[in-house]
Design an enzyme around this catalytic site. Structure first.
Site, PDB file in Angstrom:
ATOM      1  N   HIS A  69       0.816  -1.217   0.000  1.00 14.70           N
ATOM      2  CA  HIS A  69       0.000   0.000   0.000  1.00 14.70           C
ATOM      3  C   HIS A  69       0.848   1.265   0.000  1.00 14.70           C
ATOM      4  CE1 HIS A  69      -3.711   2.247   0.230  1.00 14.70           C
ATOM      5  NE2 HIS A  69      -3.104   3.029   1.087  1.00 14.70           N
TER       6      HIS A  69
ATOM      7  N   TYR B 126       1.759   5.410  -2.591  1.00 15.84           N
ATOM      8  CA  TYR B 126       2.115   6.799  -2.309  1.00 15.84           C
ATOM      9  C   TYR B 126       3.550   7.098  -2.724  1.00 15.84           C
ATOM     10  CZ  TYR B 126      -2.306   6.507  -0.023  1.00 15.84           C
ATOM     11  OH  TYR B 126      -3.638   6.300   0.196  1.00 15.84           O
TER      12      TYR B 126
ATOM     13  N   HIS C 258      -9.709   0.771 -10.779  1.00 17.99           N
ATOM     14  CA  HIS C 258      -9.240   1.767  -9.808  1.00 17.99           C
ATOM     15  C   HIS C 258      -7.739   1.987  -9.943  1.00 17.99           C
ATOM     16  CE1 HIS C 258      -8.251   3.658  -5.982  1.00 17.99           C
ATOM     17  NE2 HIS C 258      -7.428   2.654  -5.735  1.00 17.99           N
ATOM     18  N   PHE C 259      -7.007   0.895 -10.065  1.00 19.14           N
ATOM     19  CA  PHE C 259      -5.546   0.952 -10.137  1.00 19.14           C
ATOM     20  C   PHE C 259      -5.088   1.763 -11.344  1.00 19.14           C
ATOM     21  CE2 PHE C 259      -1.743  -0.596  -8.352  1.00 19.14           C
ATOM     22  CZ  PHE C 259      -0.867  -0.972  -9.347  1.00 19.14           C
ATOM     23  N   HIS C 260      -5.801   1.625 -12.457  1.00 15.13           N
ATOM     24  CA  HIS C 260      -5.403   2.365 -13.654  1.00 15.13           C
ATOM     25  C   HIS C 260      -5.766   3.847 -13.566  1.00 15.13           C
ATOM     26  CE1 HIS C 260      -4.752  -1.637 -15.404  1.00 15.13           C
ATOM     27  NE2 HIS C 260      -4.028  -1.020 -16.317  1.00 15.13           N
TER      28      HIS C 260
ATOM     29  N   ARG D 114     -10.989 -10.564 -12.224  1.00  9.89           N
ATOM     30  CA  ARG D 114      -9.694 -10.050 -12.666  1.00  9.89           C
ATOM     31  C   ARG D 114      -8.671 -11.182 -12.649  1.00  9.89           C
ATOM     32  NH1 ARG D 114      -6.543  -7.743  -7.664  1.00  9.89           N
ATOM     33  NH2 ARG D 114      -7.819  -8.391  -5.884  1.00  9.89           N
ATOM     34  N   ARG D 115      -7.468 -10.891 -13.122  1.00 11.31           N
ATOM     35  CA  ARG D 115      -6.338 -11.816 -13.068  1.00 11.31           C
ATOM     36  C   ARG D 115      -6.624 -13.152 -13.748  1.00 11.31           C
ATOM     37  NH1 ARG D 115      -3.960 -11.269  -6.894  1.00 11.31           N
ATOM     38  NH2 ARG D 115      -2.748  -9.376  -7.245  1.00 11.31           N
TER      39      ARG D 115
END
Length: 589
Positions: free
Chosen positions: A234, A238, A385-387, A448-449
């Site tokens: 996580h 950042y 979300h990740f993209h 996913r995956r």
């Protein structure tokens, strides 16, 4: 008085630092090109638009896409930006050229080893494979070369941070009463966060995964390696974002024609990320039965506090942009937006990246909530979300920022602003298509995956549109994103090969409207903030790790993880501490 190039260009003032920045950018952009190509193959394969590989090789592509883009591209670019920022803001070169090249070489060597291990999966005769995805925890096992390369890469980043701390120490010796320059402050707080957060993945890789892959130990505790990964997994989000934030806070206001609204607010934001980013990794493990629900609830609560620095950033950056627009003649409550330099690809790309990050923040709130997360955790919602976050807020900011940074380290003008503008807009549009479809597909339950998201005798249903429409959007979005990368690399390559210019770019950064003198000096007490960050990590992870070790068969596994409780972890800690205390008393007696 006429302005000479040496007054403006970073490459003339700090030629050796510029060479380091160019080297890190080169590796970053090569990784970007390869990773984007793998992403295109994935998008077309999953949607069944075009299949050029076997489904078994899809996972090699997926691993390469994640590692090369989410680790290599982002962190190499970060190292280049941070090296530039420290030299520029401290107005001094690095303490040792050899040391700087050492960490660049170590990171590059680690990258090559890891990439070879991944690509080896495409050649069956090599007997080498690393199809463990970006989240490389057990029980999936990679070739030892993969883990060794990762270990070298991480150590290289540690040395890079040491390089910047050495520069700061030398500067501090001659400026004992001065406030830390803002860009250097951002670099140092980010690296402290990185040192704290990479302890987990370093322990996992060096003490568990490498010996396991070499056959030196028979088994590992899968939940332990998974938790150690997310302890790091996580805050790395950042770590990716911090160079983007650095450019949003210090470069974007200048491009808008104004100045940063508040230096103190920027410092507070970076300190909040230092304190809050690491203790919340368990929110990635809501579905893991070996972690007590109480610990998950605590992680969820702590995660919500991370909204604060994001909201502070939104306020500060938008206020800085508005100041720039009004300096350029902008009027009204909203009409000032039209006065911003939208024809500048560096500005437009960063502004669009910030808008996408806001959307990613809203979907991230869904991920952070325990009960809602259960519905979307293993679906295409999560890559959507990740993209939005690393795929746009980070990647698009880095590409847009390159249009302003690369001319500074090469001494050449940007080859084509129109191509740059087309490229950032194409990325934004492509991501709107792909991420929107991924989020909607996740709500429909599409997993996913997996290379084969279809199931026999089962049909996914969507409230609006159709599954076919979602597949078309994903394929179209992935294609536009790849073409955008091609345009970017073409533009940067021709920029680097261009003729030297007397003034490649205006590199001066204006002082903030509210400077550091308006904030308490305790903000610069990095030792104190480091201690608080370490304490928060200890409080967040001691009991969960104790419960995982107790219920999962010890450090090296041997048993199946069982549902854990808060009391189980507490009992384990009490027994361990009591035993150690009794042993100590026996020795003293």
């Amino acid at each position: 008085m006429a302005t000479t190039r040496s007054d403006r260009a970073f490459v003339d003032k700090f030629p050796h630092e510029a060479a380091i920045v160019k080297a890190t950018f080169l590796v970053a952009f090569v990784a970007l090109g390869i990773g984007a190509f793998f992403g295109l193959i994935q998008a077309l394969h999953r949607t069944n638009v075009l299949r050029v590989i076997e489904s078994a090789d899809y996972y090699t592509m997926l691993t390469g896409h994640g590692v090369l883009l989410a680790i290599v591209f982002t962190i190499f670019f970060l190292c280049g930006v941070f090296h530039w920022a420290v030299a520029r803001s401290l107005n001094r070169p690095a303490e040792s050229r050899l040391f700087s090249w050492a960490w660049v070489g170590l990171m590059t060597t680690g990258t090559v080893l890891t990439t070879v291990a991944i690509l080896g999966g495409l050649v069956p005769n090599l007997g080498m494979s690393a199809d463990v995805l970006f989240t490389f925890y057990a029980p999936l096992q990679a070739h030892p070369l993969f883990y060794i390369g990762l270990a070298m890469f991480i150590v290289g980043t540690w040395l890079a941070g040491a390089d910047w701390f050495l520069s700061y120490r030398a500067w501090r010796a001659n400026n004992s009463g001065e406030r830390i320059p803002l860009q250097t402050f951002m670099v140092l707080t980010t690296m402290i966060m990185w040192y704290v957060s990479t302890i987990g993945v370093a322990v996992s890789v060096v003490f568990f995964l490498i010996p396991w892959s070499l056959g030196l130990i028979e088994s590992v505790n899968p939940l332990l390696t998974r938790t150690l990964f997310w302890y790091f997994g996580h805050p790395i989000v950042y770590f990716w974002l911090m160079p983007a934030y650095l450019m949003w806070y210090t470069v974007l206001p200048k491009l808008a024609g104004g100045r940063l609204f508040s230096d103190p607010l920027a410092r507070v934001v970076f300190l909040l990320f230092l304190l809050l980013s690491t203790p919340v990794g368990i929110h990635h493990q809501y579905l893991d039965p070996g972690i007590a629900e109480g610990f998950k609830f605590i992680a969820m609560t702590n995660t919500m506090f991370l909204l604060l620095p994001s909201l502070l950033t939104a306020f500060t950056v938008v206020a800085s942009m508005e100041h720039g627009a009004r300096q350029r003649g902008g009027k009204g409550y909203v009409r000032w937006l039209g006065a911003l330099p939208w024809r500048d690809p560096a500005f437009t790309g960063m502004a669009l990246a910030g808008a996408m990050f806001a959307a990613g923040g809203f979907s991230g709130m869904i991920n952070a909530g325990m009960n809602i997360n259960y519905l979307i955790h293993n679906t295409l919602w999560v890559p959507g979300h990740f993209h939005l976050t690393v795929g746009t807020a980070v990647a698009l900011t880095m590409m847009a920022g390159s249009y302003w940074l690369v001319p500074q380290v090469t001494g050449t003008k940007l080859y084509s602003r129109p191509i740059g503008l087309l490229q950032v807009i194409m990325w934004f549009v492509g991501m709107v298509f792909m991420s929107n479809a991924m989020h909607r597909a996740g709500l429909a339950g599409i997993p996913r995956r997996t290379a084969e998201p279809q199931y026999q005798n089962f049909e996914f249903l969507t409230p609006i549109g159709s599954i076919f429409e979602l597949r078309v959007q994903i394929a179209l979005g992935g294609t536009l994103l790849f073409l955008s990368v091609v345009l970017f690399l073409f533009n940067i390559l021709l920029t680097s090969l261009g003729d030297e210019s007397d003034r490649p770019v205006d590199a001066a950064l204006p002082e903030p409207l509210s400077g550091p003198e308006g904030s308490p000096r305790i903000l610069d007490n990095l030792a104190m903030w480091t201690g608080i960050a370490a304490l928060l990590v200890i409080l967040a992870y001691t009991l969960p790790l104790a419960g995982i070790i107790q219920n999962g068969g010890g450090l090296f596994g041997g048993g199946l993880p069982v549902p854990a409780t808060l009391s189980a972890g507490l009992d384990f800690v009490v027994v361990t501490v009591s035993s150690a205390f009794n042993t100590l008393l026996g020795v003293i007696a």
